[in-house]
Design a protein around this motif. Structure first.
Motif, PDB file in Angstrom:
ATOM      1  N   GLY A  49      -4.233  -7.276   9.503  1.00  0.00           N
ATOM      2  CA  GLY A  49      -3.659  -6.412   8.482  1.00  0.00           C
ATOM      3  C   GLY A  49      -4.458  -6.498   7.193  1.00  0.00           C
ATOM      4  N   THR A  50      -4.635  -5.377   6.541  1.00  0.00           N
ATOM      5  CA  THR A  50      -5.356  -5.356   5.266  1.00  0.00           C
ATOM      6  C   THR A  50      -4.878  -4.165   4.454  1.00  0.00           C
ATOM      7  N   SER A  51      -4.954  -4.298   3.155  1.00  0.00           N
ATOM      8  CA  SER A  51      -4.611  -3.181   2.278  1.00  0.00           C
ATOM      9  C   SER A  51      -5.858  -2.425   1.853  1.00  0.00           C
ATOM     10  N   CYS A  60       0.842  -4.014   1.032  1.00  0.00           N
ATOM     11  CA  CYS A  60       1.006  -5.470   0.972  1.00  0.00           C
ATOM     12  C   CYS A  60       1.912  -6.034   2.069  1.00  0.00           C
ATOM     13  N   ALA A  61       2.428  -5.163   2.934  1.00  0.00           N
ATOM     14  CA  ALA A  61       3.188  -5.620   4.101  1.00  0.00           C
ATOM     15  C   ALA A  61       2.299  -5.739   5.336  1.00  0.00           C
ATOM     16  N   SER A  62       1.000  -5.485   5.182  1.00  0.00           N
ATOM     17  CA  SER A  62       0.106  -5.307   6.328  1.00  0.00           C
ATOM     18  C   SER A  62       0.085  -6.477   7.302  1.00  0.00           C
ATOM     19  N   ALA A  63       0.025  -7.698   6.805  1.00  0.00           N
ATOM     20  CA  ALA A  63      -0.090  -8.851   7.716  1.00  0.00           C
ATOM     21  C   ALA A  63       1.151  -9.006   8.578  1.00  0.00           C
ATOM     22  N   ASN A  64       2.326  -8.780   8.003  1.00  0.00           N
ATOM     23  CA  ASN A  64       3.542  -8.872   8.810  1.00  0.00           C
ATOM     24  C   ASN A  64       3.642  -7.714   9.799  1.00  0.00           C
ATOM     25  N   PHE A 114       6.464  -7.064   1.241  1.00  0.00           N
ATOM     26  CA  PHE A 114       6.783  -5.676   0.917  1.00  0.00           C
ATOM     27  C   PHE A 114       5.604  -5.038   0.190  1.00  0.00           C
ATOM     28  N   GLY A 115       5.495  -3.707   0.280  1.00  0.00           N
ATOM     29  CA  GLY A 115       4.354  -3.047  -0.335  1.00  0.00           C
ATOM     30  C   GLY A 115       4.686  -1.695  -0.917  1.00  0.00           C
ATOM     31  N   ASN A 127       6.787   0.208   2.168  1.00  0.00           N
ATOM     32  CA  ASN A 127       6.460  -0.598   3.351  1.00  0.00           C
ATOM     33  C   ASN A 127       7.158  -1.955   3.255  1.00  0.00           C
ATOM     34  N   ASN A 128       7.992  -2.273   4.228  1.00  0.00           N
ATOM     35  CA  ASN A 128       8.736  -3.521   4.251  1.00  0.00           C
ATOM     36  C   ASN A 128       8.548  -4.196   5.607  1.00  0.00           C
TER      37      ASN A 128
END
Length: 395
Positions: free
Chosen positions: A111-113, A160-164, A380-381, A385-386
């Motif tokens: 995951g990446t932003s 910012c939720a990308s890794a989850n 969360f992003g 995005n959650n």
């Protein structure tokens, strides 16, 4: 076909962050509440000076280069450098080696932003980057090559939720029987675009991130990577001692506002995570909060914790290492697994006297919790995005 879910275990951890190279360095700084924030150079003429951020130290970068077999000073795209280093550390921590038969068909999901942000910025500035060099998929391809995995490899970009979200993808694919092993997590480099954007929102400044305090004001932008090795129960080797069992990583998108969090959307993701993990809120012992230190995010999370998780101990790693953007959930996941291993909750690096009333926030020193069983990690992003991951002690 059995209705019992395939059990998934975290067997290896890797990280690189402002704390330095390695998951051990991350845990040490979290446990002592040691922040290593630095003053960032203004990125445009009107940007206010004195803004604080988190940067991976030069010696940690050199350690990563050596681990990848590159000489000091060699050109390397930062996102790939961070992700590949953390992946190699996680694989070694799991007792595996690159090219190992166990890894041959492994899933790689990162995951990446901002992806290859420095490559894109080079291209925009005319510094000679090739057209393909800023493609985000090059990150997962590089990780797959480094660890010797020939299974599915892809990147997810959910702010910012990308890794989850990456963890959620891994859960689905492992439980579907696509493979028995996954190398999964998140990474993000320093991004000039991000700094300019946060500056225009007046979200960054000269005081560090202070999650869940009355004096909170700014986010502290940061960089780094966290990677986990996941294995199904049948893929575990003799002698492996998992850090945790991954029960769920639930994803929602309320799309309510481009930047502001939505309470209903965040609450819905909490309910979904508990449902998918088969738990009640009272079962959760520890929460690694998203905890950006912003007014709106912390207020919503804090209210939900007080109302629904009154017995859970809460901590927020961004007070120590800053906001790793797309890697934030990966840092939280690595920290959650280390908490389960050590039966300790690292403190939030804030003044205890400044904590908002009603918050069960761990401060000052690590909290010993011998009976720790369930740990939740929030990410969360922007754009609603959650994503929330839930881990259980393997013993």
């Amino acid at each position: 076909m059995s209705s019992t879910p395939v059990r998934l275990y975290v067997t290896g951890l890797g990280a690189i962050s402002p704390a330095g190279a390695g998951a051990d360095a991350l845990w040490k700084d979290l446990s002592t509440g040691t922040s290593r924030f630095v003053e960032l150079a203004p990125e445009y003429a009107g940007m206010k000076p004195g803004v604080l951020g988190g940067r991976v130290p030069q010696d940690a970068r050199e350690t990563a280069l050596r681990r990848l077999g590159l000489p000091a000073g060699a050109p390397a795209r930062t996102a790939s450098l961070f992700a590949e280093y953390a992946a190699l550390e996680a694989v070694a921590d799991a007792g595996l080696r690159p090219g190992d038969e166990t890894l041959r068909n492994a899933l790689v999901c990162v995951g990446t932003s901002d992806g290859q942000a420095d490559a894109l910025e080079d291209a925009v500035a005319g510094r000679g980057a090739g057209v393909d060099s800023f493609r985000s998929c090059s990150i997962s391809d590089g990780v797959a090559r480094s660890v010797g995995a020939a299974g599915p490899a892809f990147v997810v970009q959910n702010t910012c939720a990308s890794a989850n979200v990456a963890l959620s993808c891994a859960i689905e694919m492992l439980r579907a029987g696509v493979t028995d092993v996954a190398v999964v997590g998140g990474c993000d480099p320093y991004s000039v675009k991000n700094i300019i954007g946060f500056s225009s929102l007046q979200a960054i400044g000269p005081t560090p991130c202070r999650p869940f305090t009355r004096s909170r004001r700014y986010v502290t932008p940061s960089e780094g990577a966290g990677i986990l090795v996941l294995q199904t129960e049948r893929a575990l080797r003799d002698g492996q001692e998992p850090y945790a069992e991954l029960l769920a990583s639930s994803v929602g998108n309320d799309a309510s506002h481009p930047t502001a969090p939505d309470r209903a959307g965040v609450a819905a993701c909490h309910r979904l995570a508990l449902s998918e993990a088969g738990l009640e809120a009272d079962d959760i012992d520890v929460i690694f909060a998203h905890g950006t230190g912003s007014r709106a995010n912390d207020a919503i999370e804090g209210e939900l914790f007080a109302e629904q998780y009154p017995r859970a101990a809460v901590t927020a790693v961004k007070g120590t290492i800053g906001h790793l953007m797309g890697a934030a959930g990966a840092a939280g996941a690595v920290a959650a697994c280390l908490s389960l291993r050590h039966r300790l909750v690292p403190p939030t690096a804030v003044d205890p006297a400044d904590v908002e009333p009603g918050m069960n926030l761990v401060t000052g020193a690590p909290l010993a919790m011998p009976g720790m069983r369930y740990v939740q990690s929030n990410a969360f992003g922007f754009g609603g995005n959650n994503a929330i991951a839930v881990f259980r002690s393997p013993s």
